[in-house]
Design a protein around this motif. Sequence first.
Motif, mmCIF file in Angstrom:
data_model
loop_
_atom_site.group_PDB
_atom_site.id
_atom_site.type_symbol
_atom_site.label_atom_id
_atom_site.label_comp_id
_atom_site.label_asym_id
_atom_site.label_seq_id
_atom_site.Cartn_x
_atom_site.Cartn_y
_atom_site.Cartn_z
ATOM 1 N N ASP A 256 12.107 22.353 -4.439
ATOM 2 C CA ASP A 256 12.406 23.473 -5.337
ATOM 3 C C ASP A 256 13.537 23.126 -6.302
ATOM 4 O OD1 ASP A 256 10.452 24.994 -4.127
ATOM 5 O OD2 ASP A 256 11.834 26.123 -2.841
ATOM 6 N N ARG A 257 14.512 22.353 -5.827
ATOM 7 C CA ARG A 257 15.661 22.009 -6.656
ATOM 8 C C ARG A 257 15.360 20.851 -7.621
ATOM 9 N NH1 ARG A 257 21.541 22.207 -5.941
ATOM 10 N NH2 ARG A 257 21.114 23.903 -4.436
ATOM 11 N N THR A 258 14.595 19.862 -7.181
ATOM 12 C CA THR A 258 14.436 18.629 -7.967
ATOM 13 C C THR A 258 13.040 18.418 -8.536
ATOM 14 O OG1 THR A 258 13.759 17.234 -6.090
ATOM 15 C CG2 THR A 258 16.141 17.528 -6.457
ATOM 16 N N GLY A 259 12.022 19.039 -7.940
ATOM 17 C CA GLY A 259 10.650 18.799 -8.369
ATOM 18 C C GLY A 259 10.005 17.587 -7.730
ATOM 19 N N TYR A 260 10.705 16.903 -6.814
ATOM 20 C CA TYR A 260 10.152 15.725 -6.141
ATOM 21 C C TYR A 260 9.759 16.067 -4.712
ATOM 22 C CZ TYR A 260 11.628 12.820 -10.034
ATOM 23 O OH TYR A 260 11.762 12.277 -11.280
ATOM 24 N N ARG A 261 8.546 15.664 -4.350
ATOM 25 C CA ARG A 261 8.060 15.884 -2.987
ATOM 26 C C ARG A 261 8.465 14.706 -2.102
ATOM 27 N NH1 ARG A 261 3.541 17.944 -6.051
ATOM 28 N NH2 ARG A 261 3.069 20.103 -5.467
ATOM 29 N N VAL A 262 9.021 15.024 -0.941
ATOM 30 C CA VAL A 262 9.390 14.019 0.059
ATOM 31 C C VAL A 262 8.504 14.239 1.277
ATOM 32 C CG1 VAL A 262 11.243 13.215 1.592
ATOM 33 C CG2 VAL A 262 11.753 13.840 -0.785
ATOM 34 N N GLY A 263 8.072 13.152 1.896
ATOM 35 C CA GLY A 263 7.173 13.236 3.029
ATOM 36 C C GLY A 263 7.893 13.525 4.336
ATOM 37 N N TYR A 264 7.100 13.875 5.346
ATOM 38 C CA TYR A 264 7.640 14.216 6.671
ATOM 39 C C TYR A 264 6.844 13.493 7.754
ATOM 40 C CZ TYR A 264 9.006 16.747 10.828
ATOM 41 O OH TYR A 264 9.481 17.051 12.090
ATOM 42 N N LYS A 265 7.558 12.962 8.748
ATOM 43 C CA LYS A 265 6.908 12.256 9.855
ATOM 44 C C LYS A 265 7.538 12.653 11.180
ATOM 45 C CE LYS A 265 5.945 7.589 11.681
ATOM 46 N NZ LYS A 265 6.008 6.138 11.417
ATOM 47 N N PRO A 266 6.863 13.496 11.974
ATOM 48 C CA PRO A 266 7.309 13.720 13.349
ATOM 49 C C PRO A 266 6.848 12.556 14.214
ATOM 50 C CG PRO A 266 5.360 15.035 12.909
ATOM 51 C CD PRO A 266 5.677 14.297 11.639
ATOM 52 N N ALA A 267 7.712 12.086 15.093
ATOM 53 C CA ALA A 267 7.375 10.912 15.911
ATOM 54 C C ALA A 267 7.940 11.072 17.310
ATOM 55 C CB ALA A 267 7.938 9.647 15.266
ATOM 56 N N GLY A 268 7.189 10.601 18.280
ATOM 57 C CA GLY A 268 7.642 10.619 19.671
ATOM 58 C C GLY A 268 7.253 11.900 20.370
ATOM 59 N N GLY A 300 3.841 9.865 13.926
ATOM 60 C CA GLY A 300 4.170 8.612 14.575
ATOM 61 C C GLY A 300 3.659 8.672 16.001
ATOM 62 N N ALA A 301 2.562 7.987 16.285
ATOM 63 C CA ALA A 301 1.919 8.177 17.594
ATOM 64 C C ALA A 301 0.979 7.020 17.904
ATOM 65 C CB ALA A 301 1.121 9.482 17.599
ATOM 66 N N SER A 302 0.591 6.935 19.164
ATOM 67 C CA SER A 302 -0.465 6.023 19.572
ATOM 68 C C SER A 302 -1.440 6.740 20.509
ATOM 69 C CB SER A 302 0.114 4.775 20.246
ATOM 70 O OG SER A 302 0.979 5.133 21.296
ATOM 71 N N SER A 303 -0.917 7.335 21.586
ATOM 72 C CA SER A 303 -1.799 8.015 22.541
ATOM 73 C C SER A 303 -2.457 9.252 21.943
ATOM 74 C CB SER A 303 -1.031 8.382 23.810
ATOM 75 O OG SER A 303 0.104 9.182 23.514
ATOM 76 N N LEU A 304 -1.884 9.824 20.879
ATOM 77 C CA LEU A 304 -2.486 10.988 20.230
ATOM 78 C C LEU A 304 -3.916 10.696 19.800
ATOM 79 C CD1 LEU A 304 -2.404 13.798 18.884
ATOM 80 C CD2 LEU A 304 -1.341 12.707 16.899
ATOM 81 N N LEU A 305 -4.157 9.516 19.260
ATOM 82 C CA LEU A 305 -5.485 9.191 18.768
ATOM 83 C C LEU A 305 -6.520 9.245 19.892
ATOM 84 C CD1 LEU A 305 -7.492 8.293 16.660
ATOM 85 C CD2 LEU A 305 -6.683 5.945 16.940
ATOM 86 N N GLY A 306 -6.167 8.729 21.054
ATOM 87 C CA GLY A 306 -7.099 8.749 22.175
ATOM 88 C C GLY A 306 -7.490 10.156 22.576
ATOM 89 N N ASP A 307 -6.538 11.069 22.596
ATOM 90 C CA ASP A 307 -6.857 12.446 22.980
ATOM 91 C C ASP A 307 -7.688 13.140 21.909
ATOM 92 O OD1 ASP A 307 -6.476 14.501 25.079
ATOM 93 O OD2 ASP A 307 -5.509 15.634 23.463
ATOM 94 N N ILE A 308 -7.399 12.861 20.630
ATOM 95 C CA ILE A 308 -8.212 13.446 19.565
ATOM 96 C C ILE A 308 -9.662 12.966 19.688
ATOM 97 C CG2 ILE A 308 -8.654 13.427 17.081
ATOM 98 C CD1 ILE A 308 -5.649 13.519 16.638
ATOM 99 N N GLU A 309 -9.836 11.669 19.912
ATOM 100 C CA GLU A 309 -11.203 11.141 20.045
ATOM 101 C C GLU A 309 -11.911 11.787 21.233
ATOM 102 O OE1 GLU A 309 -13.543 6.844 19.880
ATOM 103 O OE2 GLU A 309 -11.453 6.917 20.540
ATOM 104 N N ARG A 310 -11.164 12.012 22.302
ATOM 105 C CA ARG A 310 -11.739 12.657 23.493
ATOM 106 C C ARG A 310 -12.187 14.090 23.171
ATOM 107 N NH1 ARG A 310 -9.127 14.974 28.288
ATOM 108 N NH2 ARG A 310 -10.494 14.674 30.094
ATOM 109 N N GLN A 311 -11.375 14.804 22.406
ATOM 110 C CA GLN A 311 -11.739 16.172 22.033
ATOM 111 C C GLN A 311 -12.949 16.187 21.094
ATOM 112 O OE1 GLN A 311 -10.361 18.782 23.490
ATOM 113 N NE2 GLN A 311 -8.937 17.429 24.579
ATOM 114 N N LEU A 312 -13.040 15.202 20.218
ATOM 115 C CA LEU A 312 -14.200 15.130 19.337
ATOM 116 C C LEU A 312 -15.474 14.843 20.129
ATOM 117 C CD1 LEU A 312 -12.689 13.147 16.325
ATOM 118 C CD2 LEU A 312 -13.314 15.573 16.369
ATOM 119 N N GLU A 313 -15.355 14.009 21.157
ATOM 120 C CA GLU A 313 -16.539 13.755 21.990
ATOM 121 C C GLU A 313 -16.967 15.033 22.706
ATOM 122 O OE1 GLU A 313 -18.328 10.798 25.426
ATOM 123 O OE2 GLU A 313 -16.556 10.222 24.292
#
Length: 329
Positions: A256-268, A300-313
Amino acid sequence: MDSQTAERTAQLPQVTEPRNPGMALDLDWVANVQANTSAIERRAASLPGRRSVKKDYQAAWLLKAITLIDLTTLSGDDTAGRVRRLCSKARQPVRTELLDALGVDGITTGAVCVYHDMIAPAVQALQGSDIPVAAVSTGFPAGLSPFHLRLAEIEESVKAGAKEIDIVISRRHVLTQNWQALYDEMKAFRAACGDAHVKAILATGELGTLRNVARASLICMMAGADFIKTSTGKESVNATLPVSLVMIRAIRDYYDRTGYRVGYKPAGGISKAKDSLVYLSLIKEELGDRWLMPDLFRFGASSLLGDIERQLEHHVTGAYSAGYRHAMG
């Protein structure tokens, strides 16, 4: 968003924003930043029960989550073989028959994140794809190595082919309120990265208060961070919803102040598909759909992908499969 929409968005070129150039340090702005902990915690506690997506809509959002994952291995026993297997998973994160059943193709993860020594095999394994290699740097995870070596580590990782650098800030600057030192450090890290995008890891579990998190987020953005990131994944407390809410609102205020978008990464600590849906709904509500793209949001993840794939199955077949059917490589 249905599965057909997920397919279309997955195959679009990654939308890119002008990089955040940073700004002069504004200590008045920093001093005015506060955090109402009880209100933040109430808002965060309401999130899991407020949004619920089912069936095709849930599958589409889970496919979206996959495209936002920094598939990560940061272990002392990492080998080139393990990294190559991880990169293969990044290229093909969901089994072909599941994607065929969902009517989707072209899905990859957002990036692969490794230590410096594993950049070369990752770059080689991802050759011909659009998947960037991210490297943790600056004395990860503690960030206590000599400053000139931290800068040199960034430069070496960029030279080795890393397109994104995840740096760790010096927590003592936050704990002692030495905002000038934090700003100068972050600015030097950004300069050392050159064209590589820089993610500033705040290690929020070690910053003491949510107000410190808010102020550190703002300082790093003022100094030119492309992303702000919660954690190294090595702290006792990593990504949480209250911390995420504070950081996301700092991003919104900065935009809102600068007009530049900064990204966000939750990890762990984000390992369940249902948790990824909560984070996506938080981003959508607080920042809007534009932030639901790989250039502005990552898990930021690794095991998350496995659970997502499991839910898609489960969505496709109606039955849950064993975890070993969704290995990382």
